[in-house]
Each structure stands twice: as C-alpha cells, then as structure tokens.
Design a protein around this motif. Structure first.
Motif, mmCIF file in Angstrom:
data_model
loop_
_atom_site.group_PDB
_atom_site.id
_atom_site.type_symbol
_atom_site.label_atom_id
_atom_site.label_comp_id
_atom_site.label_asym_id
_atom_site.label_seq_id
_atom_site.Cartn_x
_atom_site.Cartn_y
_atom_site.Cartn_z
ATOM 1 N N UNK A 71 9.596 4.699 -14.661
ATOM 2 C CA UNK A 71 10.094 3.376 -14.295
ATOM 3 C C UNK A 71 9.929 3.142 -12.788
ATOM 4 N N UNK A 72 10.299 4.165 -12.011
ATOM 5 C CA UNK A 72 10.185 4.048 -10.555
ATOM 6 C C UNK A 72 8.735 3.861 -10.142
ATOM 7 N N UNK A 73 7.850 4.644 -10.749
ATOM 8 C CA UNK A 73 6.430 4.545 -10.416
ATOM 9 C C UNK A 73 5.878 3.176 -10.809
ATOM 10 N N UNK A 74 6.282 2.692 -12.011
ATOM 11 C CA UNK A 74 5.828 1.374 -12.450
ATOM 12 C C UNK A 74 6.262 0.297 -11.469
ATOM 13 N N UNK A 75 7.502 0.433 -11.048
ATOM 14 C CA UNK A 75 8.061 -0.541 -10.120
ATOM 15 C C UNK A 75 7.248 -0.569 -8.823
ATOM 16 N N UNK A 76 6.913 0.611 -8.323
ATOM 17 C CA UNK A 76 6.161 0.686 -7.071
ATOM 18 C C UNK A 76 4.752 0.125 -7.228
ATOM 19 N N UNK A 77 4.120 0.425 -8.368
ATOM 20 C CA UNK A 77 2.769 -0.098 -8.592
ATOM 21 C C UNK A 77 2.823 -1.613 -8.743
#
Lengths: 276, 208, 290, 263
Positions: free
Chosen positions: D243-249
């Motif tokens: 989720x965190x990675x998706x948010x950053x991308x």
C-alpha cells in the motif's frame, strides 16, 4: 469469511484512508527533517558484501527480478536492482539480469544504464547483460540455471515474485558457491530461499529494502508510517477479539449471529444501489 | 516412422539432457536449454497472436470495423522509442501510466485480499467455547500479534515487550516455514517419480 | 573446471556430495518403481471415506467424474483417475466423464476405453464421456436443473438423452456423486452449486499441493472423501486390492509410485540425521582443538 | 474503405506523437508523466470507492446493483492494456534475436546453440500458428510440443525433487533454535504424508484427546492453524508495505532509479 468487496465499503474506505494518511503523514514529516531511525535488516547489508566479492573474484553478479509483470512487487525489485547496479558500477563489476517480462525488459535496461551513468562509467554498461529469456516459467528457470553455471556467478540476488522455480534458481546459485540474498513477498517460497540462500529478506522487509539501502527520508518516513498502520490493524484485531469474546459469553458460544452482523457491517456502503 | 515412438524418444532425450545439469553444466544441456527457450518463445508468439492479439485486437479492428483499435498499435509502438534517446521519454510516459494503473489496482487488491482475513481473525477467547476451539483461537491470535510485531521497523529497541513478542513471532514464523517446506516435498517427489517411470518404461504409450 | 582456485573451498566438495545424493535418490526411485516391493502401508480415513461413499451410490444414479487435469500433473492425477475408473467398473457404478479443462476428458477417455475393453463394459450403459465444456456460471446452473438439456451431446456427438445410462438423469438430484480430479481450485463449484443446492455428495482428488485447502470442507462433511495426490491414489489402490473381484491393471501403478515417493521421504530424513551427526562431530572436534 | 480508415488512423496517431514531441519540453513532459500516473491510478481507485448504482450525467452501468458507472470500463481498459502489453513482446524478441543473431553471424563459440534457438523458435511459431491448415505441420507441432516442449518443462520442474533433497540436507541442522524449529515442523509434515511416517503414531487411538497427538493430526494442525495464522500476519505486513509503495508510485513520491528522472 465470505465477504463481497467488489467495491469499497465504508469500513474499507475508512481503513485505507487511515493507513494511507498515516503513511503520508510520516513521509512528509520525514521530508521536513524528522529523519527516523530504523532497525537493521541483516540480508540487505550482505548485498554490498556480495557485490564486493564479485569484484574480488572478477566474476559477474546475477540479479533475477522474478516472474512478475509490471506491478508493485517488481517495481520494488527494480529499486533494489538500481542499488546493486550502482555498487557494481562503482567497483567495475558486471550485473547480469535475466528478464521474464517484455514490458519490464526496457525498464530494466534503463535502470542498469542509468546506474552506470550515475557512477560516471557509462562505457562499462553492456546491453547484452540484460537478457530477455522467456515468459514461460520453466524455460526461464532453465535459462537462469544455465547462466549461473556458465558465468559461475560470484553472487546472486533474487528479488521479486517467485513461484516453484525459486528453489531451482537458489540451489543452482548455491552449487556454484555464489553468495545469495533473496527477498520476496511470495511467502510460500520463503522456506526454500531460507534453505538455499545466505540471507533471506522476509515478508514486509522486502518493502523496507529501498528505505534501508538509500536512507532516503521519503522511504524512511514511509516505513514508520507502515509501522503505525500495523499498530492500527493490531488494535483493530485486539478490540474485535474482545468484542467477539463478549458476544460468545452472552450468546452461549453461538458465533453465527456475530459473523452475520460483522459481514453486514464490513460490506455496508451508504448510497449503494438497492438489491444487494 | 512411428510418430509416438519418435515423440517418446525425443521426450526421453530431453529429460536426460535436462537432468545432466545435476552432474555439471555441459554442451548437451546448453543445446537443450536453447531449444527450450526457442520453443517457449515460439509458443509465446503463437499464443500471443491466437489468444491475445487476434481476438482482442485484429478481429475487432479488421473484422468488426472498429478502426480506432489501430491507436493501440500506435501506443504500443511508444515502447520502442526506448532505443532512440531523442524520443525515449515517450516510452517512459507509457510505462509511468501503466505503473500508476498497477498502483491504483493495488488499493482494490489490498481490500479484497486482506479485509476478509482481518475479519476472520476476530475470534472469541473465552468460555463457553469448547477448550480445543479456544486453544486454537488463542494460538491464531497470538501468532498474528507476535509475527506482526516482528515486522516493526522502528519500535524494536524501545520496549522489552515488543522485543519479546518479536522474537516469539520469529520462532512461530520458522515453524510455519518448516511446515510449508515439508508439505511441498511429496508433490515434488511425485513429479520426479513420474519422470523416472517415463524413462524406465522405454515404450511410447504413455503421455508426456 | 579451470577456475577452481577461486571457488569457495567447500563448494567442490559439496557439489561432489550433491551428485552422490542425486544418484542415490534417482537409483532408489528406479528400484522401487521397477519392482513391486512391499513397504508398510496404511490407508487414511480420507481415501476410505471416498471409497465407501462410492460403494454406497445407488446403481441407477450415475457418478459425474470431472477431469480437469492436463499432462502437467500426469504423475498424480493419472493414477487417481485410473483407480477411480477401475472401481466404478468393478462395482458396476455407471459414470459420466466431464471436464472444464479441454484435455482432461480426452485423457480420461483413453483410460476408460482401455479398462472397459479389459473388463467387458459397454459405452452408453456403464460409462459415457460428455467431453469438455468451457466453464461458465449459466452452464453450471443449467446442469443442476436440466443436465442433459444443458450439455446436450456426448463427446462423439450422440444425444445424451438417448444413452441408456443417462435415461434416469434429469437434474443434479439424479447424480449419485460428483468427483473432481484436478490440479486447480475448481472444488468450490461443485460444493456451492451441487452439494450446497441439492446435496449431491462431492469427492475430491487434488494434487498434493492443493490438498490442505480442502481440510475445512472435509471437517464440515461438505466433501465425503479425498485422494491427496499420489498417496491418495495408492491408498485407493490398496482398498481395491482387498475386493474379492479385484482384477486390476495399471498403466502407472500407484503403489509403486507411492513406494518411490515414500523412500524419497525416508532418504531425506536419513540425510537430515546424517547431516546433523556430521555437524556435531565436526563441531566437537573444533571445540576440542580450541 | 476500412483499410484506409485504419491506415489514416495510424498516420494520425503517429503525427500526434510527433506533434507531442515537438511542442513539449522537459518540464511539461515531467508534468505529463506525473498526471498520467495519477490518472491511471485514480481510475481504479474511483471505480473501487464509488458506491454501486452511482451514475454520471445519465451514464449508468448495465448492472447497477453491483457496479457504478466506471465499472464497465474496467474490462475495456483491461483489453486495451492487454493488447498494448502484447505489442511489447517484440522488445523481448528483438533482444533474443540480437543476442543470438550476433553469435550466429560472427560464428562465435556457441553458435550452434543460437542456431538451435532460431530453428526451435521459427518451427514452433509456424507450427503453432498454422497447424490447423496442414497435417504435416500438425505432426511437426506434436513432435515439438509433446516431444520437446512439454517434457523439457516437466524435467526442469522435476529437478526440484533433487534440489529439495540437498537443500533439506544442508539447511536442517540443529545450529540454532530457529533452524531446529523449522526442521521439526518440516519433519512432522513430511512424515505425516507417507504411510511409514503415519506408523510412528499409529498406536495412538483415533478417538478421544490422545488422537490429537497422531502425526497426521499434528501436521494438519500445523498447516491449518499455525501456518495459516503466521502467513496471515506476514500478509498484513506485505499488504501495508504494498500500500505504501503504491501510494508513493501513484503520487510520484518514489525516488531513485527510473523515477523522477529528467525527460
């Protein structure tokens, strides 16, 4: 539990907003200068050692991105590859990257080219080292096994989504004596990596890799946000275990009513069309 | 020549060639590895055309007259700008859009994958459940809590409780990994058993 | 190898050791496949459950044998199918082969035709092959209400309603049992739409990897029994052997295959013990030197 | 007529790309990239969070009880992405052809393998695409598919049986508490799968509380209770990490290689 979540329910919406809010808040706090401390992730410090070893032995490094297509898991693997490639460029080592997905292929090539350029050694980049092998699982595995043996790689890094081929890649690397570091969110393959690799990055540590390797405030903050997210989930579980226990006490252990109520609540979305 | 016999002979040869890497990498393995990758590529091409591009692109465009599908080819060509530094930004634009999409898809995936599991963890821990159910519930809840604390990245050093919980979590994790390892063994052995049987039979009447 | 100097010192030794282990493993398997050796054997409750459930199926109610496997899982699903079909023929339980995977029914056809010829059973009376239909929910729902009307013809194009075996079959209620032989997650279909709707007993013959997912269903009696991978096939074969009328012929004998798998498990255990012994003695030697 | 439309469409598409290249600079391209990333993610996010039955300017999903107005587009966008992704296969093909073509043409060592690669690839492609038209090609296809492709795959897969043996031999040493636990669990589950292992506890009754200690019961419990709970907990962490990675991308906050580069 049989939940229908084709669309977000109120609970899902609130939970995801909360988790994203926590993560974003910590990212911006970290960017604003509140650099947090994170614990050591043992496997990741071994990456530098692995690349160094390749330089000493004058042999290449192998980096497999797993079987994933262009998704979040593979993007994270590419971030780790970026770090490995810069290290390799610094020490003038080769990195061989066998690729399984045609869409990932050009991205991989660019990540590698950029890494060598960033270290001021663009001439060391060899396009032949990024190889599209096959999009078929075992054809890919046979190709990687061949490369590992022929190039006698000094170290092997396995990051991404893996399936049954995980142990083929890891055991082949072990046989040529490579230092191996693996990381994957494919939980069912972790035991095989633990058995055959020197270091294995487990579960969420996989997503912490870029933070640990780069010490970039954005990533570090994100990681702290993730911790807060987990605390939120844990709190939910603890509270609801309490509620369930209370229900069990007051209803003579019959939990069907509890599950029905819970399902109803978790699926509830105000404003959704009638007829569900 | 008998086709079945030829197929059996080829298959047996392929099996031996692949197994030869167990001794060491050698020219025969190398040859069959390249044949395999060649076949897989050819298989990929024919599947790509017959199952992806023909029904989803060519037939709608050339058969049903939906000519705007040609724009998909134009967009697809943007991938190939990567080989010209001047236009490479176009491929990056396409890639970034695809990455954005997979990020968006993850928000859906997160809910569908993990919310039901979260809900399934809300288990009662007190009477009047039968004792074995309570014990099971207790193990599940304790495992979830301790394993999750193992993955804390910032709290570990501050509190004794967290440290203890995290190391218990790691121990439980290792038991789980061992169980996965053990449960996979039989399936892998069954695969090999059949390969060896296939070789031993020395006759072509059995499927590949 | 020319660059042996740069290898980790233990690597060549370890590789040599690995080769020996590989040879032992392959050799043991070959011996246990070639010869009918008697290893101790136990039949688990899941295979017995399925066997007994098949025995209880009334003679006029055909069994739907769903074959969803392909050559990729030949080693596990083939002997399961062969065991089940031999049981049906011996116990005179009429059955219909069906599949939602294109290859499965044609592989089953080969087994059934061979066994029917050997045991003198007739197509259309003792067995039929409906063939493959792509999975669609309306088709599944149609099958539960009007089976011959939904599926219409068998694999050779004969009207199902004209076959003696299918004469009494109208809806899912008229099926004696459904057995799913599969390497993938297809079990839900039969539990949800057949067992759940009209109570048709469901049996399950998955590959070993898929088996653990079925435990909750076994516990709740939503499936009557299970053959887990090659072990399940061997257990079923053992039960068949106890029949007075047992006349069995195997193309891929499950007992021998299971013996080979068992011996591989034993080999691993022996190796683990050996490895630990080595580790300890070496450890102690090092301590004594220090 | 249709052919003309298609050709004109193609020319117009290329021309549009040319104009886009002409009238954008580094900054506007960067902006374009950020907004496309955002829009790509936003679509899936909105489709997920807008309640079913919601319409937009009279635009309704055919099945309002389940879908909102964006839902029907999921399938269409999926089809477009599938096709576009399909065109990328050529990139992989070019790479393979270049690598093996160079080896072959320059007669470098291993050129025989490269030749084998090309023969196999062309043979399989032709046989795969045109087998319906010719009995000879059907025979060739069977030879290649059943005689080589399938057994090669099955053999590589079955190598796992060898590797799992040596991996177990090496890994399961009582070096530490962790390794011991892992070994014990693997041992129980492995033994529970074979009759000889089941005999270890066959003397225990099948009913009553002692039955819980039969090896197959313990193995079953390990798999369905402990393993399930541990994997679930790992899953929660992975989910939040993703989720965190998706948010950053999605918000273009991601740093490092490939991201945030000059266009």
């Amino acid at each position: 539990m049989d939940l229908r979540l084709e669309h977000a329910s109120l609970f899902v919406l609130v939970l995801e907003l909360l988790l994203c809010g926590l993560i974003l808040a910590r990212i911006f706090a970290a960017r604003g200068g509140r650099i947090p401390f994170i614990r050591r992730i043992p496997g990741l410090s071994a990456i530098d050692e692995g690349v160094g070893r390749a330089t000493e032995m004058g042999r290449p490094v192998l980096f497999s991105l797993g079987l994933g297509g262009l998704d979040i898991v593979t993007l994270q693997a590419l971030a780790v590859l970026g770090h490995v490639a810069r290290l390799a460029a610094r020490y003038a080592s080769r990195v061989i990257v066998p690729v399984v997905d045609a869409v990932i292929f050009p991205v991989t090539e660019e990540v590698l080219r950029d890494a060598y350029a960033a270290e001021g050694k663009p001439e060391l980049f060899q396009p032949e080292d990024v190889r599209f092998l096959s999009d078929q699982q075992f054809a890919y595995a046979s190709g990687v096994m061949g490369i590992i043996n022929r190039e006698s790689v000094a170290s092997s890094f396995l990051f991404g989504s893996f399936f049954a081929e995980s142990l083929i890649l890891a055991e082949a690397g072990h046989q040529v004596g490579a230092v191996q570091v693996a990381g994957t969110p494919s939980t069912t393959q972790i035991p095989f990596f633990i058995a055959a690799c020197d270091y294995t990055i487990i579960g969420e540590e996989y997503y912490a890799a870029s933070a640990y390797l780069t010490q970039e405030p954005t990533f570090l903050g994100s990681l702290i946000g993730q911790d807060w997210g987990k605390i939120a989930l844990l709190a939910t579980i603890v509270i609801m275990v309490g509620v369930a226990s209370l229900w069990s006490l007051t209803h003579g252990g019959a939990m069907t009513g509890f599950e029905e109520k819970l399902t109803g609540f978790l699926q509830y979305m105000p404003g959704a069309a009638a007829g569900r | 020549m008998n086709l079945d016999l030829a197929i059996w002979a080829l298959a047996a040869l392929s099996t031996l060639a692949i197994f030869s890497i167990l001794y060491r990498e050698n020219p025969v393995y190398r040859l069959f590895e390249h044949i395999f990758i060649g076949l897989a590529t050819g298989y990929g091409i024919s599947i790509l055309w017959t199952q992806v591009l023909l029904p989803n692109w060519w037939t709608p465009m050339a058969g049903d007259g939906k000519w705007p599908w040609i724009f998909a080819l134009v967009v697809g060509l943007m991938f190939y700008t990567i080989y010209t530094p001047r236009y490479a930004w176009m491929s990056r634009l396409l890639m970034a859009t695809l990455m954005g999409m997979s990020a968006g898809i993850f928000f859906q995936g997160f809910a569908r994958l993990y919310i039901p599991q979260l809900a399934a963890s809300f288990l009662p821990l007190v009477q009047p459940e039968p004792p074995y159910v309570l014990f099971r519930n207790l193990v599940i809840v304790v495992t979830i809590v301790t394993v999750m604390t193992y993955f804390f990245f910032s709290f570990e050093h501050r509190s004794k409780v967290v440290r203890g919980s995290a190391s218990l979590g790691r121990w439980l994790l290792m038991i789980a990994f061992g169980a996965i390892f053990g449960s996979t063994v039989m399936a892998r052995m069954a695969l090999l058993t059949y390969r060896i049987w296939y070789l031993l039979q020395g006759r072509p009447e059995i499927g590949t | 190898m020319s660059d042996a100097i740069t290898e980790r010192p233990e690597v060549t030794a370890q590789r040599r050791q690995s080769r020996i282990i590989y040879a032992i493993l392959a050799g043991l398997m070959a011996i246990f496949l070639l010869f009918e050796l008697k290893l101790p054997f136990l039949v688990g409750p899941q295979a017995r459950g399925l066997y007994e459930a098949v025995e209880k199926v009334p003679a006029q109610k055909p069994i739907l044998l769903v074959l969803n496997w392909a050559p990729g899982t030949y080693g596990e699903n083939y002997p399961q199918t062969e065991a089940l079909i031999q049981h049906f023929f011996l116990a005179r339980k009429p059955f219909a082969i069906f599949g939602i995977d294109p290859v499965g029914p044609s592989l089953g056809q080969e087994i059934a035709a061979r066994q029917a010829e050997r045991l003198g059973r007739t197509y259309g009376v003792d067995w039929v092959n409906i063939g493959y239909r792509p999975l669609q929910l309306p088709m599944i729902l149609g099958m539960t209400r009007d089976l011959p009307g939904t599926l219409k013809r068998d694999a050779q194009g004969t009207e199902l309603a004209t076959l003696p075996l299918m004469r009494g079959v109208h809806s899912a209620r008229d099926l004696g049992m459904i057995i799913d032989v599969t390497p993938s997650a297809t079990l839900d279909i039969w539990i949800q739409y057949f067992h759940g709707a009209v109570g048709t007993p469901v049996g399950y013959a998955p590959t070993a990897v898929m088996a653990p997912e079925a435990y909750p269903y076994l516990q709740s009696k939503q499936i009557v029994g299970m053959l887990a991978g090659i072990k399940g096939a061997a257990e079923y074969a053992a039960l068949l052997q106890q029949r007075p009328d047992a006349s069995l012929a195997w193309k891929y004998p499950p007992m021998r295959a299971m013996n080979a798998v068992s011996i591989a498990h034993v080999l691993i255990v022996v190796l683990i013990v050996l490895g630990n012994y080595q580790y300890f003695t070496r450890h102690r030697r090092r301590e004594e030197q220090a | 007529m249709l052919a003309l439309k298609i050709l004109l469409g193609f020319a117009a598409g290329i021309a549009f790309l040319g104009l886009l290249d002409r009238f954008t600079n580094t900054r506007s391209r960067r902006l374009l990239m950020v907004s496309f990333t955002f829009l790509g993610g936003l679509f899936y996010l909105l489709e997920f969070v807008i309640p079913p039955g919601t319409g937009f300017l009279g635009w309704q999903a055919p099945n309002p009880a389940r879908d909102n107005f964006l839902s029907p587009l999921i399938e269409q966008i999926g089809q477009v992405v599938l096709v576009i992704g399909g065109f990328a296969f050529g990139l992989g093909l070019l790479n393979l052809a270049a690598l093996h073509g160079r080896t072959l043409l320059r007669g470098r060592p291993g050129w025989v393998n490269s030749l084998a690669f090309f023969v196999a690839m062309v043979g399989m492609t032709v046989a795969g695409l045109f087998q319906a038209n010719s009995p000879t090609l059907r025979t060739v296809h069977r030879l290649l598919f059943e005689g080589l492709y399938q057994p090669l795959g099955a053999s590589v897969f079955s190598i796992l049986a060898f590797f799992i043996t040596t991996a177990a031999y090496r890994a399961f040493r009582i070096r530490s508490g962790e390794a011991t636990l892992m070994m014990a669990a693997a041992f129980i589950v492995m033994m529970a799968q074979v009759p000889m292992g089941m005999m270890l506890t066959d003397w225990l009754p099948t009913q009553g509380w002692l039955a819980y200690f039969r090896i197959e019961q313990v193995s079953d419990w390990l798999m369905t209770v402990l393993n399930m709970a541990a994997l679930r907990a790992v899953g929660f962490g992975i989910g939040i990490g993703g989720l965190a990675m998706s948010l950053r991308v999605w918000l273009s906050l991601e740093k490092g290689t490939y991201f945030g580069k000059e266009m």
